[in-house]
Write a protein that holds these residues in place. Sequence first.
Motif, PDB file in Angstrom:
ATOM      1  N   GLY A   1      17.726   8.126  41.172  1.00 26.55           N
ATOM      2  CA  GLY A   1      16.964   9.252  41.087  1.00 26.55           C
ATOM      3  C   GLY A   1      17.384  10.371  40.007  1.00 26.55           C
ATOM      4  O   GLY A   1      16.823  11.138  39.565  1.00 26.55           O
ATOM      5  N   LYS A   2      18.692  10.375  39.675  1.00 23.30           N
ATOM      6  CA  LYS A   2      19.439  11.209  38.845  1.00 23.30           C
ATOM      7  C   LYS A   2      20.140  10.631  37.583  1.00 23.30           C
ATOM      8  O   LYS A   2      19.932  11.036  36.465  1.00 23.30           O
ATOM      9  N   ASP A   3      21.143   9.727  37.812  1.00 26.27           N
ATOM     10  CA  ASP A   3      21.788   9.091  36.999  1.00 26.27           C
ATOM     11  C   ASP A   3      21.375   7.946  36.209  1.00 26.27           C
ATOM     12  O   ASP A   3      20.706   7.046  36.757  1.00 26.27           O
ATOM     13  N   VAL A   4      21.331   8.283  34.912  1.00 22.88           N
ATOM     14  CA  VAL A   4      21.020   7.000  34.074  1.00 22.88           C
ATOM     15  C   VAL A   4      21.920   6.425  33.185  1.00 22.88           C
ATOM     16  O   VAL A   4      21.691   6.091  32.028  1.00 22.88           O
ATOM     17  N   SER A   5      23.295   6.710  33.594  1.00 22.06           N
ATOM     18  CA  SER A   5      24.420   6.254  32.697  1.00 22.06           C
ATOM     19  C   SER A   5      24.280   4.855  32.650  1.00 22.06           C
ATOM     20  O   SER A   5      25.090   4.307  31.604  1.00 22.06           O
TER      21      SER A   5
ATOM     22  N   GLY B   1      19.585   1.773  21.215  1.00 22.50           N
ATOM     23  CA  GLY B   1      20.717   2.191  21.237  1.00 22.50           C
ATOM     24  C   GLY B   1      20.857   3.782  21.527  1.00 22.50           C
ATOM     25  O   GLY B   1      19.804   4.425  21.280  1.00 22.50           O
ATOM     26  N   GLY B   2      21.761   4.509  22.153  1.00 20.95           N
ATOM     27  CA  GLY B   2      21.804   5.982  22.451  1.00 20.95           C
ATOM     28  C   GLY B   2      20.934   6.282  23.489  1.00 20.95           C
ATOM     29  O   GLY B   2      20.915   5.675  24.657  1.00 20.95           O
ATOM     30  N   ARG B   3      20.888   7.644  23.982  1.00 19.37           N
ATOM     31  CA  ARG B   3      20.420   8.119  25.193  1.00 19.37           C
ATOM     32  C   ARG B   3      19.122   7.641  25.428  1.00 19.37           C
ATOM     33  O   ARG B   3      18.276   7.161  24.857  1.00 19.37           O
ATOM     34  N   VAL B   4      18.968   7.515  26.818  1.00 15.27           N
ATOM     35  CA  VAL B   4      17.608   7.300  27.437  1.00 15.27           C
ATOM     36  C   VAL B   4      16.613   8.442  27.024  1.00 15.27           C
ATOM     37  O   VAL B   4      16.794   9.537  27.346  1.00 15.27           O
ATOM     38  N   PRO B   5      15.296   8.032  26.318  1.00 17.66           N
ATOM     39  CA  PRO B   5      14.334   8.902  26.004  1.00 17.66           C
ATOM     40  C   PRO B   5      13.313   9.118  27.110  1.00 17.66           C
ATOM     41  O   PRO B   5      12.493  10.083  26.660  1.00 17.66           O
ATOM     42  N   TRP B   6      13.522   8.907  28.231  1.00 14.43           N
ATOM     43  CA  TRP B   6      12.254   9.106  29.203  1.00 14.43           C
ATOM     44  C   TRP B   6      12.684  10.247  30.045  1.00 14.43           C
ATOM     45  O   TRP B   6      13.832  10.721  29.978  1.00 14.43           O
ATOM     46  N   LEU B   7      11.691  10.847  30.708  1.00 16.06           N
ATOM     47  CA  LEU B   7      11.771  11.953  31.490  1.00 16.06           C
ATOM     48  C   LEU B   7      12.352  11.526  32.969  1.00 16.06           C
ATOM     49  O   LEU B   7      11.971  10.755  33.729  1.00 16.06           O
ATOM     50  N   ILE B   8      13.237  12.548  33.218  1.00 16.36           N
ATOM     51  CA  ILE B   8      13.919  12.476  34.735  1.00 16.36           C
ATOM     52  C   ILE B   8      13.469  13.373  35.599  1.00 16.36           C
ATOM     53  O   ILE B   8      13.759  14.861  35.141  1.00 16.36           O
ATOM     54  N   ALA B   9      12.649  13.393  36.797  1.00 18.63           N
ATOM     55  CA  ALA B   9      12.228  14.510  37.564  1.00 18.63           C
ATOM     56  C   ALA B   9      11.854  13.988  38.810  1.00 18.63           C
ATOM     57  O   ALA B   9      11.206  12.888  38.726  1.00 18.63           O
ATOM     58  N   ASP B  10      12.185  14.708  39.980  1.00 16.37           N
ATOM     59  CA  ASP B  10      11.757  14.585  41.115  1.00 16.37           C
ATOM     60  C   ASP B  10      12.157  13.062  41.663  1.00 16.37           C
ATOM     61  O   ASP B  10      11.331  12.477  42.329  1.00 16.37           O
TER      62      ASP B  10
ATOM     63  N   SER C   1       1.975   4.168  28.365  1.00  4.66           N
ATOM     64  CA  SER C   1       1.416   4.867  29.825  1.00  4.66           C
ATOM     65  C   SER C   1       2.746   5.280  30.482  1.00  4.66           C
ATOM     66  O   SER C   1       3.717   4.933  30.723  1.00  4.66           O
ATOM     67  N   ARG C   2       2.440   6.402  31.183  1.00  2.00           N
ATOM     68  CA  ARG C   2       3.370   7.197  31.950  1.00  2.00           C
ATOM     69  C   ARG C   2       3.830   6.733  33.137  1.00  2.00           C
ATOM     70  O   ARG C   2       3.619   7.173  34.409  1.00  2.00           O
ATOM     71  N   VAL C   3       4.205   5.369  33.396  1.00  2.00           N
ATOM     72  CA  VAL C   3       4.819   4.581  34.388  1.00  2.00           C
ATOM     73  C   VAL C   3       6.002   5.305  34.954  1.00  2.00           C
ATOM     74  O   VAL C   3       6.869   5.554  33.979  1.00  2.00           O
ATOM     75  N   SER C   4       6.197   5.448  36.302  1.00  2.00           N
ATOM     76  CA  SER C   4       7.440   5.973  36.631  1.00  2.00           C
ATOM     77  C   SER C   4       8.214   4.646  37.436  1.00  2.00           C
ATOM     78  O   SER C   4       7.712   4.035  37.964  1.00  2.00           O
ATOM     79  N   TYR C   5       9.731   4.915  37.520  1.00  2.00           N
ATOM     80  CA  TYR C   5      10.525   3.932  38.144  1.00  2.00           C
ATOM     81  C   TYR C   5      11.615   4.941  39.029  1.00  2.00           C
ATOM     82  O   TYR C   5      11.755   5.926  38.811  1.00  2.00           O
ATOM     83  N   ARG C   6      11.819   4.154  40.104  1.00  2.00           N
ATOM     84  CA  ARG C   6      12.991   4.724  40.903  1.00  2.00           C
ATOM     85  C   ARG C   6      13.617   3.762  41.706  1.00  2.00           C
ATOM     86  O   ARG C   6      13.152   2.591  41.723  1.00  2.00           O
ATOM     87  N   ASN C   7      14.736   3.993  42.490  1.00  2.00           N
ATOM     88  CA  ASN C   7      15.375   3.301  43.321  1.00  2.00           C
ATOM     89  C   ASN C   7      15.717   1.869  42.704  1.00  2.00           C
ATOM     90  O   ASN C   7      15.097   0.983  43.281  1.00  2.00           O
ATOM     91  N   ILE C   8      16.106   1.809  41.576  1.00  2.00           N
ATOM     92  CA  ILE C   8      16.550   0.329  41.083  1.00  2.00           C
ATOM     93  C   ILE C   8      18.070   0.033  41.218  1.00  2.00           C
ATOM     94  O   ILE C   8      18.957   0.614  40.903  1.00  2.00           O
ATOM     95  N   TRP C   9      17.919  -1.217  41.841  1.00  2.00           N
ATOM     96  CA  TRP C   9      19.576  -1.772  41.944  1.00  2.00           C
ATOM     97  C   TRP C   9      19.658  -3.284  41.850  1.00  2.00           C
ATOM     98  O   TRP C   9      18.270  -3.853  41.720  1.00  2.00           O
TER      99      TRP C   9
END
Length: 252
Positions: free
Chosen positions: A64-68, A75-84, A240-248
């Motif tokens: 939900g926060k950390d995209v490391s 290559g390089g940083r994640v270009p997607w939006l992190i919110a909520d 498309s603005r698809v969202s993802y969360r809780n990935i393990w």
Amino acid sequence: MDRNVMTRPLLLAAGLWATASASAQAGADPARDPAKTEVWVPVPAAVATPPGRAPSDAIVLFDGKDVSAWESEQGGRVPWLIADGALTVVPGSKGIRTRQRFCDVQLHVEWRTPLETRGFEGQDRGNSGIFLQELYELQVLDSYNNPTYANGQAGSIYKQALPLVNASRAPGQWQAYDILWKAPRFSQGGGLISPARITVLHNGVLVQDDTVLAGRTEYIGAPSYAPHACAPIYLQEHDSRVSYRNIWVREL
């Protein structure tokens, strides 16, 4: 005295004797010893499964926060939006992939397609994808009252395997994939020893049952295999603005 009352102790004694005799015979015959079929080692490792959280032996890819654990496909940083607590695709920004490479895995991913559907239909509605080893796509799509080709709807192995059922929820609602992935095996000479296999539960419903893949995902033409090693998990950007969360993920 009633003769039945008198004979009960004798019958009881006879029954006990018969049981003891049978037990003695079982003990005397190694083939009938129940301990012969008991396996005590190795002892399976204990895994904690707290409600709503990843198993204790899982690698958390997004909390939900950390995209490391991720990087851009270039290559390089994640270009997607992190919110909520969600990671949302930014159209035109390219996909993302894990920094770590994987082969056989158990993968949990929660995803949500946009609530607004006006003007969008078919493959243009909530399109994304989860690629195992960067090559094999499990389709992500808003397939709630949204006709499209069956091997391209949510839960399909894109352009290869139809889902057993359509377990899609309405747009704007969170959905979940639980995936068991067996990577293909190749010989040292590059020949295919065993193909990739996948089992998928969509919102707790079985949609792919140990499906055998014919090769890597292709938009045009038939799938085929080429030798490769373990590779990242890849999330597709498909306008498309698809969202993802809780990935393990758990390595198998």
